[in-house]
Write a protein that holds these residues in place. Structure first.
Motif, PDB file in Angstrom:
ATOM      1  N   GLU A 166       1.730   4.427  -3.132  1.00 41.59           N
ATOM      2  CA  GLU A 166       1.761   5.877  -2.914  1.00 41.59           C
ATOM      3  C   GLU A 166       3.102   6.491  -3.324  1.00 41.59           C
ATOM      4  N   HIS A 174      -1.522  12.579   9.021  1.00 40.60           N
ATOM      5  CA  HIS A 174      -2.514  13.070   9.969  1.00 40.60           C
ATOM      6  C   HIS A 174      -3.514  11.943  10.196  1.00 40.60           C
ATOM      7  N   ILE A 175      -3.669  11.546  11.445  1.00 39.73           N
ATOM      8  CA  ILE A 175      -4.594  10.474  11.797  1.00 39.73           C
ATOM      9  C   ILE A 175      -5.772  11.113  12.512  1.00 39.73           C
ATOM     10  N   ARG A 176      -6.961  10.855  12.004  1.00 42.65           N
ATOM     11  CA  ARG A 176      -8.166  11.494  12.519  1.00 42.65           C
ATOM     12  C   ARG A 176      -9.167  10.417  12.955  1.00 42.65           C
ATOM     13  N   HIS A 177      -9.669  10.545  14.175  1.00 40.56           N
ATOM     14  CA  HIS A 177     -10.725   9.648  14.649  1.00 40.56           C
ATOM     15  C   HIS A 177     -12.042  10.164  14.093  1.00 40.56           C
ATOM     16  N   VAL A 178     -12.744   9.328  13.337  1.00 39.35           N
ATOM     17  CA  VAL A 178     -13.974   9.775  12.689  1.00 39.35           C
ATOM     18  C   VAL A 178     -15.233   9.111  13.248  1.00 39.35           C
ATOM     19  N   GLU A 224     -13.235   3.788  13.991  1.00 36.89           N
ATOM     20  CA  GLU A 224     -12.889   4.198  12.630  1.00 36.89           C
ATOM     21  C   GLU A 224     -11.983   5.433  12.653  1.00 36.89           C
ATOM     22  N   TRP A 225     -10.890   5.337  11.875  1.00 36.59           N
ATOM     23  CA  TRP A 225      -9.933   6.426  11.738  1.00 36.59           C
ATOM     24  C   TRP A 225      -9.632   6.620  10.266  1.00 36.59           C
ATOM     25  N   THR A 226      -9.135   7.802   9.915  1.00 33.76           N
ATOM     26  CA  THR A 226      -8.590   8.033   8.582  1.00 33.76           C
ATOM     27  C   THR A 226      -7.115   8.381   8.734  1.00 33.76           C
ATOM     28  N   VAL A 227      -6.331   8.027   7.734  1.00 34.57           N
ATOM     29  CA  VAL A 227      -4.912   8.355   7.702  1.00 34.57           C
ATOM     30  C   VAL A 227      -4.674   9.119   6.410  1.00 34.57           C
ATOM     31  N   GLU A 228      -4.128  10.342   6.539  1.00 36.29           N
ATOM     32  CA  GLU A 228      -3.896  11.184   5.380  1.00 36.29           C
ATOM     33  C   GLU A 228      -2.433  11.642   5.359  1.00 36.29           C
ATOM     34  N   ASN A 250       0.834  -1.207   0.000  1.00 30.08           N
ATOM     35  CA  ASN A 250       0.000   0.000   0.000  1.00 30.08           C
ATOM     36  C   ASN A 250       0.863   1.249   0.000  1.00 30.08           C
TER      37      ASN A 250
END
Length: 61
Positions: free
Chosen positions: A26, A42-46, A50-54, A22
Motif C-alpha cells: 500500500e 476505518h474498521i467496519r463490522h460487516v 467479519e470486518w473490513t479495514v479501509e 501487505n
C-alpha cells in the motif's frame, strides 16, 4: 491462509497485526521499513466474524 492473533491492548480495545508485506504494498512504509506519517483506518463490522479495514486519507491532525 495466514492467521493473525487478536491481542488485548487495554481494558477497552484489542488489536490485530497487519503483515508488513501487505502494508508495504500500500506504500505506507519508508525505506527503513517503518510506518510513514500518521495513518488512520476505518474498521467496519460487516457480519458474524467479519470486518473490513479501509485506509482513510486526508485527515488533518
Amino acid at each position: 491462509m495466514a492467521l493473525n492473533k487478536l491481542r488485548q491492548l487495554d481494558q477497552d480495545s484489542v488489536g490485530i497485526t497487519l503483515p508488513k508485506d501487505n502494508v508495504r504494498v500500500e506504500g505506507l512504509l519508508g525505506e527503513n521499513g517503518q510506518l510513514q506519517g500518521d495513518q488512520h483506518a476505518h474498521i467496519r463490522h460487516v457480519g458474524d466474524g467479519e470486518w473490513t479495514v479501509e485506509l482513510v486519507e486526508g485527515l488533518e491532525p
